[in-house]
Design an enzyme around this catalytic site. Structure first.
Site, PDB file in Angstrom:
ATOM      1  N   HIS A   1      -8.594 -10.397  -2.646  1.00  0.00           N
ATOM      2  CA  HIS A   1      -8.684  -9.653  -1.591  1.00  0.00           C
ATOM      3  C   HIS A   1      -9.936  -9.474  -0.981  1.00  0.00           C
ATOM      4  O   HIS A   1     -10.341  -8.265  -0.886  1.00  0.00           O
ATOM      5  CB  HIS A   1      -7.852  -8.066  -1.844  1.00  0.00           C
TER       6      HIS A   1
ATOM      7  N   ASP B   1      -1.494  -7.807   6.301  1.00  0.00           N
ATOM      8  CA  ASP B   1      -1.923  -8.866   5.358  1.00  0.00           C
ATOM      9  C   ASP B   1      -1.251  -8.924   3.951  1.00  0.00           C
ATOM     10  O   ASP B   1      -1.371 -10.048   3.388  1.00  0.00           O
ATOM     11  CB  ASP B   1      -3.580  -8.651   5.338  1.00  0.00           C
ATOM     12  N   HIS B   2      -0.352  -8.188   3.790  1.00  0.00           N
ATOM     13  CA  HIS B   2       0.450  -8.097   2.598  1.00  0.00           C
ATOM     14  C   HIS B   2       2.062  -8.296   2.613  1.00  0.00           C
ATOM     15  O   HIS B   2       2.775  -8.423   1.738  1.00  0.00           O
ATOM     16  CB  HIS B   2       0.349  -6.714   1.787  1.00  0.00           C
TER      17      HIS B   2
END
Length: 308
Positions: A261, A67-68
């Site tokens: 986040h 996800d990063h």
């Protein structure tokens, strides 16, 4: 006129939702465009937000969870497709260099962009010049680094004081460069102008590095994956709660707190702000996709002494 703003491209955590893309943040800082943690879908979010590939001068990856970082292949290939004319510097944990290499060459394309890799192996400055970019190791199940952008302190010239001493034109520049002109010292006709600070803290438990990165930040972008009711879960998975993030901001002299986040388990984003407000009385932004967050104007007084 200088532009200092955060363009939010995605605010979800492990998986995207109908309203939140995976991570992605573009910091416009005068002539720099720093792309932090491009998760899956970042290239499309850039299009929606009006961010061009040519705007990107640096890419900073905190760690190699998908996800990063899964947006890297598309972003990297777009740099070449759009023939970005300037070098783009990429910073990432050295322990994940093999992941970066795989994503850089994930598919066949004609590589034309000048992408320069800078793996990070230890804490400290990773880029210097008009601005200093620092990295510090965080506490997460995989190696992760947070980032801190530091503008040097300077001085603001006082027109009235300059007129009193008959200083004008090229002499002003000379005084700024040399610190003295005849009997006049720079301090006689100017006042301190604190440089600005920007901090980017993603997946981590509470640790000393979180506080070091956040110290005196004008803007702190920080993960708040969980709410306080799930503090034990946050610790187990290497994350922060909104309350912890806000407490860090309060104790570190932060001016603007940007929470992001978010776990999909919490459908009401207002709960993050309410929890943070109990700890921090400064500006709080609960980030939304495609939002633009302006960095606060300069402080009008020196920051408190920073810890070494």
């Amino acid at each position: 006129m200088s532009t200092r703003e955060l363009v939010v491209l995605g605010t979800a955590s492990q998986v995207p939702t109908r309203h939140r893309n995976q991570n992605g943040y573009l910091l416009r800082w005068d002539g720099e465009g720093i792309l932090f943690d491009p998760g899956e879908g970042t290239q499309r979010q850039m299009l929606r937000a009006g961010v061009a590939a040519t705007d990107v001068t640096r890419i900073c990856v905190t760690h190699f969870h998908g996800d990063h970082s899964l947006g890297l292949p598309g972003v990297i290939q777009r740099l070449s497709l759009d023939k970005v004319p300037h070098p783009v510097h990429a910073h990432f944990p050295a322990s994940g260099a093999h992941y970066f290499a795989r994503m850089r060459h994930a598919t066949a394309f004609y590589e034309q962009a000048d992408l320069r890799e800078h793996p990070i192996a230890e804490d400290g400055p990773i880029a210097t010049g008009k601005l200093t970019l620092e990295a510090r190791r965080l506490s997460h199940p995989v190696e992760a680094f947070g980032y801190r952008l530091i503008e040097p302190d300077g001085r603001t010239m006082l027109p009235g004081k300059l007129r009193e001493r008959g200083i004008a034109g090229p002499d002003v520049g000379w005084l700024q460069r040399e610190g003295r002109l005849g009997a006049t010292n720079l301090e006689d006709v100017s006042e301190p102008r604190p440089g600005q600070r920007f901090a980017f803290v993603m997946d981590t438990r509470l640790c000393d590095a979180v506080y070091a990165l956040s110290e005196n930040a004008d803007t702190l972008v920080i993960e708040s994956t969980f709410l306080a009711e799930d503090t034990s879960l946050a610790k187990d998975f290497g994350h922060l709660t909104a309350r912890q993030a806000a407490r860090v901001a309060a104790e570190s002299g932060v001016r603007q707190l940007v929470l992001t986040h978010f776990s999909q388990r919490y459908p009401d984003p207002g709960r993050f702000e309410a929890e943070a407000r109990a700890e921090f009385d400064g500006e709080i932004v609960v980030a939304q996709d495609l939002e633009r967050v302006q960095v606060p104007k300069r402080r009008s007084f020196p920051t408190r002494q920073e810890a070494p």
